[in-house]
Design an enzyme around this catalytic site. Sequence first.
Site, PDB file in Angstrom:
ATOM      1  N   ALA A  48      10.323   2.801  -2.468  1.00 34.32           N
ATOM      2  CA  ALA A  48      11.660   2.210  -2.588  1.00 34.32           C
ATOM      3  C   ALA A  48      11.585   0.835  -3.242  1.00 34.32           C
ATOM      4  O   ALA A  48      12.459   0.456  -4.036  1.00 34.32           O
ATOM      5  CB  ALA A  48      12.308   2.107  -1.203  1.00 34.32           C
ATOM      6  N   ALA A  49      10.532   0.073  -2.936  1.00 33.18           N
ATOM      7  CA  ALA A  49      10.408  -1.273  -3.523  1.00 33.18           C
ATOM      8  C   ALA A  49      10.181  -1.186  -5.035  1.00 33.18           C
ATOM      9  O   ALA A  49      10.778  -1.942  -5.809  1.00 33.18           O
ATOM     10  CB  ALA A  49       9.265  -2.035  -2.852  1.00 33.18           C
TER      11      ALA A  49
ATOM     12  N   GLY B 238       3.895   3.533   5.171  1.00 36.56           N
ATOM     13  CA  GLY B 238       5.081   3.232   5.984  1.00 36.56           C
ATOM     14  C   GLY B 238       5.739   1.912   5.635  1.00 36.56           C
ATOM     15  O   GLY B 238       6.630   1.453   6.355  1.00 36.56           O
ATOM     16  N   LEU B 239       5.331   1.282   4.535  1.00 32.92           N
ATOM     17  CA  LEU B 239       5.876  -0.043   4.207  1.00 32.92           C
ATOM     18  C   LEU B 239       6.841  -0.026   3.016  1.00 32.92           C
ATOM     19  O   LEU B 239       7.183  -1.077   2.468  1.00 32.92           O
ATOM     20  CB  LEU B 239       4.736  -1.043   3.968  1.00 32.92           C
ATOM     21  CG  LEU B 239       3.873  -1.321   5.214  1.00 32.92           C
ATOM     22  CD1 LEU B 239       2.701  -2.240   4.877  1.00 32.92           C
ATOM     23  CD2 LEU B 239       4.695  -1.926   6.346  1.00 32.92           C
ATOM     24  N   GLY B 240       7.260   1.152   2.614  1.00 33.07           N
ATOM     25  CA  GLY B 240       8.358   1.241   1.635  1.00 33.07           C
ATOM     26  C   GLY B 240       7.953   1.016   0.187  1.00 33.07           C
ATOM     27  O   GLY B 240       8.772   0.548  -0.609  1.00 33.07           O
ATOM     28  N   SER B 241       6.716   1.381  -0.178  1.00 33.89           N
ATOM     29  CA  SER B 241       6.280   1.083  -1.554  1.00 33.89           C
ATOM     30  C   SER B 241       7.150   1.797  -2.596  1.00 33.89           C
ATOM     31  O   SER B 241       7.531   1.192  -3.600  1.00 33.89           O
ATOM     32  CB  SER B 241       4.799   1.440  -1.748  1.00 33.89           C
ATOM     33  OG  SER B 241       4.642   2.823  -1.778  1.00 33.89           O
TER      34      SER B 241
ATOM     35  N   ASP C 248      15.281   2.805   3.855  1.00 31.83           N
ATOM     36  CA  ASP C 248      14.266   2.056   3.101  1.00 31.83           C
ATOM     37  C   ASP C 248      14.890   1.351   1.894  1.00 31.83           C
ATOM     38  O   ASP C 248      14.712   0.145   1.692  1.00 31.83           O
ATOM     39  CB  ASP C 248      13.138   2.978   2.621  1.00 31.83           C
ATOM     40  CG  ASP C 248      12.256   3.467   3.756  1.00 31.83           C
ATOM     41  OD1 ASP C 248      12.646   3.304   4.919  1.00 31.83           O
ATOM     42  OD2 ASP C 248      11.173   4.021   3.473  1.00 31.83           O
TER      43      ASP C 248
ATOM     44  N   PRO D 179       0.827  -1.212   0.000  1.00 28.69           N
ATOM     45  CA  PRO D 179       0.000   0.000   0.000  1.00 28.69           C
ATOM     46  C   PRO D 179       0.866   1.269   0.000  1.00 28.69           C
ATOM     47  O   PRO D 179       1.907   1.312   0.662  1.00 28.69           O
ATOM     48  CB  PRO D 179      -0.837  -0.115   1.269  1.00 28.69           C
ATOM     49  CG  PRO D 179      -0.272  -1.236   2.062  1.00 28.69           C
ATOM     50  CD  PRO D 179       0.609  -2.059   1.183  1.00 28.69           C
ATOM     51  N   VAL D 180       0.415   2.264  -0.761  1.00 28.66           N
ATOM     52  CA  VAL D 180       1.161   3.526  -0.874  1.00 28.66           C
ATOM     53  C   VAL D 180       0.941   4.362   0.396  1.00 28.66           C
ATOM     54  O   VAL D 180      -0.116   4.285   1.019  1.00 28.66           O
ATOM     55  CB  VAL D 180       0.642   4.291  -2.121  1.00 28.66           C
ATOM     56  CG1 VAL D 180       1.273   5.670  -2.229  1.00 28.66           C
ATOM     57  CG2 VAL D 180       0.926   3.489  -3.378  1.00 28.66           C
TER      58      VAL D 180
HETATM   59  C1  MEV Z   1      10.671   6.035   6.601  1.00 26.32           C
HETATM   60  O1  MEV Z   1      10.485   4.660   6.331  1.00 26.32           O
HETATM   61  C2  MEV Z   1      11.666   6.204   7.707  1.00 26.32           C
HETATM   62  C3  MEV Z   1      11.953   7.646   8.082  1.00 26.32           C
HETATM   63  O2  MEV Z   1      12.904   7.592   9.126  1.00 26.32           O
HETATM   64  C4  MEV Z   1      12.487   8.454   6.923  1.00 26.32           C
HETATM   65  C5  MEV Z   1      13.883   8.020   6.503  1.00 26.32           C
HETATM   66  O3  MEV Z   1      14.602   7.372   7.262  1.00 26.32           O
HETATM   67  O4  MEV Z   1      14.259   8.376   5.374  1.00 26.32           O
HETATM   68  C6  MEV Z   1      10.700   8.325   8.619  1.00 26.32           C
END
Ligand code: MEV
Length: 313
Positions: A110-111, A105-108, A152, A101-102
């Site tokens: 970067a993935a 917080g799950l890194g969409s 990430d 999911p966008v």
């Molecule tokens: C995001 O997954 C993690 C943060 O610390 C941002 C980052 O490290 O670039 C919020």
Amino acid sequence: MPAIFSTAPGKAILFGEHAVVYGQPAIAIPVTQLKAKAVVQALPLATTGTIHIEAPDINLDSDLSQLPQTNPHAMAIQLVLDTFNINKPPSFLLRITSKIPVASGLGSGAAVAVATIRALSNFLGQPLEDVQVCSLAFEIEKLHHGTPSGIDNTVITYAKPVYFIKGQPIEILSPTKSFTILIADTGVSKATSETVAQVHAAWRANPSEYEVIFNNIGEISKTAYSAINAGKLKLLGQLMDQNQNQLSEMDLSSPELDKLIQSAKEAGALGAKLSGGGQGGNMLALVDESNQASVQSALKNAGAASVFSTTIP
Ligand code: MEV
């Protein structure tokens, strides 16, 4: 020529989000249940140099030439072509799909970047080393969140649990005892760029207060590193709670996150915290065999949009 594809996992930050941007250590794990996939297929009949991108999840169906250079997909393609000094690329179709999911917080972002970079470099017959994949994906992360730490793209490129300090060689974690985390979605999306910018502004306005918080989080991450290595799960849970308190101090929690965290704790979770940018997205709860089922149903009853488990390693 057959299509070439590559996948990349999602990620969850166990400890140290936000403080990691300011040089503190953090710990992240890959989330292999959720994946982004990039497929590159030659278009031998298309006009020379045609590059077409399809990303149905975000309703994108466009030639590269129609996209702004700041589009993350356009940038990923251009970075790979530049790496190999390719000015006249063969025509190809890049199709991107993702189960991550966008803005959760799950890194969409970067993935998708890692999968695209790998698939395209393989398609061009010049597979890149992980270190190069990671550094190109970091460039794209800068588009997504301005001042990323790089955690990430690192955890997603290597697809292993990592202990990460910005600018330093990464350490792959190999826990002696496995542990299980439940990942529950508040269903509220929040762009990481916004919370990163909020923390930055608050730090500028109040550096001494924020540096104390960053240091506290750094100490929590360091202790968590030892707790993971020693298999001390009870301590790990307590550290998650402490990390959550520090994140709340920075206004990064939300009523939805607080509700899920509280219900997980009441159902017996060893610890619980938000993960990633915060103010929405996903939370984590550390569970053991005795309480996994009850915490899972408590999270669902408290309104989680989805709950799934991941076991490390
Ligand atoms: C995001 O997954 C993690 C943060 O610390 C941002 C980052 O490290 O670039 C919020």
